[in-house]
Write a protein that holds these residues in place. Structure first.
Motif, PDB file in Angstrom:
ATOM      1  N   LEU A 138     107.740  46.037  64.978  1.00 44.59           N
ATOM      2  CA  LEU A 138     109.155  46.384  65.092  1.00 44.59           C
ATOM      3  C   LEU A 138     109.372  47.886  65.027  1.00 44.59           C
ATOM      4  O   LEU A 138     110.303  48.422  65.628  1.00 44.59           O
ATOM      5  N   ARG A 139     108.493  48.584  64.297  1.00 47.68           N
ATOM      6  CA  ARG A 139     108.713  50.005  64.039  1.00 47.68           C
ATOM      7  C   ARG A 139     107.873  50.938  64.902  1.00 47.68           C
ATOM      8  O   ARG A 139     108.203  52.114  65.012  1.00 47.68           O
ATOM      9  N   ASP A 140     106.780  50.456  65.488  1.00 46.58           N
ATOM     10  CA  ASP A 140     105.855  51.389  66.129  1.00 46.58           C
ATOM     11  C   ASP A 140     106.346  51.943  67.457  1.00 46.58           C
ATOM     12  O   ASP A 140     105.797  52.920  67.974  1.00 46.58           O
ATOM     13  N   GLY A 141     107.387  51.338  68.047  1.00 48.17           N
ATOM     14  CA  GLY A 141     107.931  51.863  69.296  1.00 48.17           C
ATOM     15  C   GLY A 141     107.077  51.580  70.518  1.00 48.17           C
ATOM     16  O   GLY A 141     107.391  52.045  71.611  1.00 48.17           O
ATOM     17  N   LEU A 142     105.988  50.827  70.377  1.00 49.63           N
ATOM     18  CA  LEU A 142     105.126  50.476  71.496  1.00 49.63           C
ATOM     19  C   LEU A 142     105.599  49.141  72.058  1.00 49.63           C
ATOM     20  O   LEU A 142     105.472  48.112  71.406  1.00 49.63           O
ATOM     21  N   HIS A 143     106.121  49.151  73.278  1.00 47.07           N
ATOM     22  CA  HIS A 143     106.758  47.964  73.830  1.00 47.07           C
ATOM     23  C   HIS A 143     105.911  47.245  74.875  1.00 47.07           C
ATOM     24  O   HIS A 143     106.418  46.345  75.549  1.00 47.07           O
ATOM     25  N   SER A 144     104.669  47.612  75.039  1.00 46.67           N
ATOM     26  CA  SER A 144     103.825  46.910  76.000  1.00 46.67           C
ATOM     27  C   SER A 144     103.597  45.478  75.523  1.00 46.67           C
ATOM     28  O   SER A 144     103.453  45.211  74.326  1.00 46.67           O
ATOM     29  N   THR A 145     103.556  44.560  76.468  1.00 49.65           N
ATOM     30  CA  THR A 145     103.429  43.140  76.136  1.00 49.65           C
ATOM     31  C   THR A 145     102.043  42.849  75.575  1.00 49.65           C
ATOM     32  O   THR A 145     101.035  43.258  76.141  1.00 49.65           O
ATOM     33  N   ARG A 146     102.016  42.117  74.477  1.00 44.73           N
ATOM     34  CA  ARG A 146     100.733  41.774  73.859  1.00 44.73           C
ATOM     35  C   ARG A 146     100.937  40.600  72.911  1.00 44.73           C
ATOM     36  O   ARG A 146     102.055  40.357  72.431  1.00 44.73           O
ATOM     37  N   ILE A 147      99.867  39.871  72.669  1.00 44.83           N
ATOM     38  CA  ILE A 147      99.849  38.795  71.683  1.00 44.83           C
ATOM     39  C   ILE A 147      98.604  38.996  70.838  1.00 44.83           C
ATOM     40  O   ILE A 147      97.488  39.010  71.364  1.00 44.83           O
ATOM     41  N   GLU A 148      98.785  39.158  69.528  1.00 44.33           N
ATOM     42  CA  GLU A 148      97.679  39.458  68.625  1.00 44.33           C
ATOM     43  C   GLU A 148      97.636  38.427  67.498  1.00 44.33           C
ATOM     44  O   GLU A 148      98.664  37.845  67.123  1.00 44.33           O
ATOM     45  N   ARG A 149      96.461  38.254  66.979  1.00 49.18           N
ATOM     46  CA  ARG A 149      96.301  37.359  65.840  1.00 49.18           C
ATOM     47  C   ARG A 149      96.383  38.174  64.553  1.00 49.18           C
ATOM     48  O   ARG A 149      95.748  39.221  64.431  1.00 49.18           O
ATOM     49  N   ALA A 150      97.181  37.702  63.600  1.00 47.22           N
ATOM     50  CA  ALA A 150      97.308  38.327  62.283  1.00 47.22           C
ATOM     51  C   ALA A 150      97.038  37.253  61.240  1.00 47.22           C
ATOM     52  O   ALA A 150      97.910  36.425  60.959  1.00 47.22           O
ATOM     53  N   ASP A 151      95.835  37.255  60.703  1.00 44.23           N
ATOM     54  CA  ASP A 151      95.390  36.201  59.787  1.00 44.23           C
ATOM     55  C   ASP A 151      95.489  34.853  60.516  1.00 44.23           C
ATOM     56  O   ASP A 151      94.853  34.660  61.540  1.00 44.23           O
ATOM     57  N   ASP A 152      96.317  33.943  59.991  1.00 43.24           N
ATOM     58  CA  ASP A 152      96.437  32.632  60.621  1.00 43.24           C
ATOM     59  C   ASP A 152      97.713  32.511  61.446  1.00 43.24           C
ATOM     60  O   ASP A 152      98.133  31.412  61.788  1.00 43.24           O
ATOM     61  N   ALA A 153      98.332  33.639  61.744  1.00 43.74           N
ATOM     62  CA  ALA A 153      99.572  33.647  62.523  1.00 43.74           C
ATOM     63  C   ALA A 153      99.366  34.449  63.807  1.00 43.74           C
ATOM     64  O   ALA A 153      98.339  35.112  63.992  1.00 43.74           O
ATOM     65  N   LEU A 154     100.362  34.379  64.685  1.00 51.31           N
ATOM     66  CA  LEU A 154     100.362  35.142  65.926  1.00 51.31           C
ATOM     67  C   LEU A 154     101.553  36.083  65.915  1.00 51.31           C
ATOM     68  O   LEU A 154     102.655  35.714  65.497  1.00 51.31           O
ATOM     69  N   VAL A 155     101.339  37.302  66.385  1.00 50.58           N
ATOM     70  CA  VAL A 155     102.406  38.280  66.552  1.00 50.58           C
ATOM     71  C   VAL A 155     102.434  38.669  68.018  1.00 50.58           C
ATOM     72  O   VAL A 155     101.416  39.111  68.566  1.00 50.58           O
ATOM     73  N   ALA A 156     103.582  38.486  68.644  1.00 48.85           N
ATOM     74  CA  ALA A 156     103.708  38.751  70.081  1.00 48.85           C
ATOM     75  C   ALA A 156     104.841  39.738  70.329  1.00 48.85           C
ATOM     76  O   ALA A 156     105.864  39.723  69.639  1.00 48.85           O
ATOM     77  N   VAL A 157     104.620  40.598  71.308  1.00 53.88           N
ATOM     78  CA  VAL A 157     105.654  41.508  71.806  1.00 53.88           C
ATOM     79  C   VAL A 157     105.760  41.258  73.302  1.00 53.88           C
ATOM     80  O   VAL A 157     104.797  41.472  74.044  1.00 53.88           O
ATOM     81  N   VAL A 158     106.893  40.756  73.743  1.00 51.86           N
ATOM     82  CA  VAL A 158     107.100  40.469  75.160  1.00 51.86           C
ATOM     83  C   VAL A 158     108.344  41.204  75.625  1.00 51.86           C
ATOM     84  O   VAL A 158     109.208  41.581  74.823  1.00 51.86           O
ATOM     85  N   ASN A 159     108.422  41.419  76.922  1.00 54.27           N
ATOM     86  CA  ASN A 159     109.549  42.150  77.503  1.00 54.27           C
ATOM     87  C   ASN A 159     110.292  41.239  78.461  1.00 54.27           C
ATOM     88  O   ASN A 159     109.697  40.458  79.202  1.00 54.27           O
ATOM     89  N   ASP A 160     111.588  41.372  78.443  1.00 47.05           N
ATOM     90  CA  ASP A 160     112.442  40.482  79.217  1.00 47.05           C
ATOM     91  C   ASP A 160     113.606  41.291  79.764  1.00 47.05           C
ATOM     92  O   ASP A 160     113.851  42.439  79.353  1.00 47.05           O
ATOM     93  N   VAL A 161     114.342  40.700  80.713  1.00 48.88           N
ATOM     94  CA  VAL A 161     115.512  41.363  81.278  1.00 48.88           C
ATOM     95  C   VAL A 161     116.742  40.986  80.467  1.00 48.88           C
ATOM     96  O   VAL A 161     116.802  39.931  79.841  1.00 48.88           O
ATOM     97  N   HIS A 162     117.739  41.873  80.480  1.00 52.28           N
ATOM     98  CA  HIS A 162     118.980  41.603  79.774  1.00 52.28           C
ATOM     99  C   HIS A 162     119.708  40.425  80.411  1.00 52.28           C
ATOM    100  O   HIS A 162     119.485  40.088  81.577  1.00 52.28           O
ATOM    101  N   PHE A 163     120.567  39.821  79.620  1.00 53.51           N
ATOM    102  CA  PHE A 163     121.328  38.682  80.122  1.00 53.51           C
ATOM    103  C   PHE A 163     122.216  39.082  81.298  1.00 53.51           C
ATOM    104  O   PHE A 163     122.414  38.317  82.225  1.00 53.51           O
ATOM    105  N   ASP A 164     122.749  40.321  81.271  1.00 53.59           N
ATOM    106  CA  ASP A 164     123.587  40.829  82.369  1.00 53.59           C
ATOM    107  C   ASP A 164     122.775  41.734  83.282  1.00 53.59           C
ATOM    108  O   ASP A 164     123.205  42.814  83.663  1.00 53.59           O
ATOM    109  N   PHE A 165     121.579  41.293  83.636  1.00 56.92           N
ATOM    110  CA  PHE A 165     120.651  42.092  84.433  1.00 56.92           C
ATOM    111  C   PHE A 165     121.253  42.443  85.789  1.00 56.92           C
ATOM    112  O   PHE A 165     121.812  41.594  86.481  1.00 56.92           O
TER     113      PHE A 165
END
Length: 344
Positions: free
Chosen positions: A88-115
């Motif tokens: 949330l804080r690192d400012g890196l918005h490239s799409t990725r899915i990473e494993r954190a212990d037994d959980a998954l952390v994903a950053v995905v990019n999408d278009v706005h609702f009023d695209f």
């Protein structure tokens, strides 16, 4: 498909959030029942949730990060891994899915609702997933996650948190396919106008579409490789069916990325063709201006000479001086026109 839960009211506000910044929360129970919950009920469920229980059932919480209390509530109650908050804080918005212990952390990019096909109409969705919890958080209304939320409101049940993640990725891929189709339709219109010779489409608009595709590709390109790395060592709660679903969704992204590359090449060729057409028009205008200047040169020179306010002006007293000067001007103009047009 199970009947919609009576607690899911489609008439509820779409983008409102409660005091904790929760836009919507759903509890998926065994048997396909879906129940809407608020932040208080979610906190109570999270306090006693069975983290290691392999039994089905999970909760999906969707937050508005523009709400000041959202991140604070997540830290206090959700039990998400620290990499989620770092994302949330690192400012890196490239799409990725990473494993954190037994959980998954994903950053995905999408278009706005009023695209509206502008490069600025893109935003990021942060996702935290484990066996019994899915948390999605965003700053602006996004189309893919909202489509999944509306499907859940209609009573479309999901069997696991992994299935929800897969559905979210597929919904994002569908939105991107719609974007590619929209850009393709606009490019087809430009090509038709160019072939018909009535091009009124500005190059600046093509530049906007190209920048949109470049930004989408830049943000989405890392996603397939990151997902493939994850699928080599998935968490224990991801079964083979879930892994296969995620693999298929990554392949859909790869197809969309290839289509985007092809569209960028088409836009580049159109821009070059339009630039060549503009250069031809400019050259034609410059040639006409040059010819006019050359043809006007004799009369300007003679007018300047005969307009000197000094004595001894030739033909000043001659009865046919005017017509003689006209003949000289016409002769020089004809010679200048021959010089100007002989190469053309």
């Amino acid at each position: 498909m199970p009947a919609p839960s009576p607690l899911l009211d489609p008439a509820l506000p779409v983008y409102g959030s409660d005091s904790a910044g929760l836009i919507c929360g759903y509890r998926f129970t065994p048997g396909g029942a879906v129940q809407e919950i608020d932040s208080a009920a979610a906190a109570q469920w999270l306090a006693g949730r069975p983290r290691d229980d392999p039994a089905p059932g999970f909760v999906w919480l969707h937050f508005n990060l523009a709400h000041a209390a959202a991140e604070r509530w997540l830290r206090r109650h959700a039990g998400l891994p620290e990499p989620f908050f770092e994302a949330l804080r690192d400012g890196l918005h490239s799409t990725r899915i990473e494993r954190a212990d037994d959980a998954l952390v994903a950053v995905v990019n999408d278009v706005h609702f009023d695209f509206s096909f502008e490069p600025s109409d893109l935003s990021t969705l942060w996702i935290g997933v484990d066996r019994h919890l899915v948390v999605t958080a965003r700053h602006r209304p996004l189309r893919a996650v909202d489509q999944l939320r509306l499907a859940t409101r209609r009573g479309e049940a999901l069997q696991s948190s992994a299935e929800l993640l897969e559905r979210l990725l597929r919904a994002q891929a569908d939105v991107l396919v719609d974007v590619v189709r929209g850009v393709t339709r606009r490019i087809d219109e430009v090509e038709d106008e160019l072939l018909a010779g009535r091009l009124a489409f500005k190059r600046a608009r093509l530049g906007v579409l190209r920048r949109l595709l470049v930004r989408l590709q830049r943000l989405l390109a890392p996603e397939p490789a990151a997902l493939f790395r994850l699928l080599q060592h998935p968490p224990d709660w991801l079964d083979e069916e879930a892994v296969q679903g995620l693999r298929e969704s990554s392949e859909e992204f790869s197809v969309v990325l290839r289509d985007m590359s092809a569209l960028q090449e088409r836009i580049k060729l159109l821009q070059e063709e339009i630039a060549a057409s503009v250069n031809e028009d400019n050259n034609r205008s410059l040639f006409v201006l040059t010819v006019v200047t050359v043809l006007a040169l004799p009369i300007n020179i003679l007018a300047g000479l005969f307009g000197m306010n000094v004595g001894g002006i030739p033909l000043a007293e001659h009865p046919h001086g005017f017509w003689i000067v006209i003949g000289i001007v016409v002769s020089f103009t004809v010679v200048a026109a021959w010089v100007a047009f002989r190469k053309k």
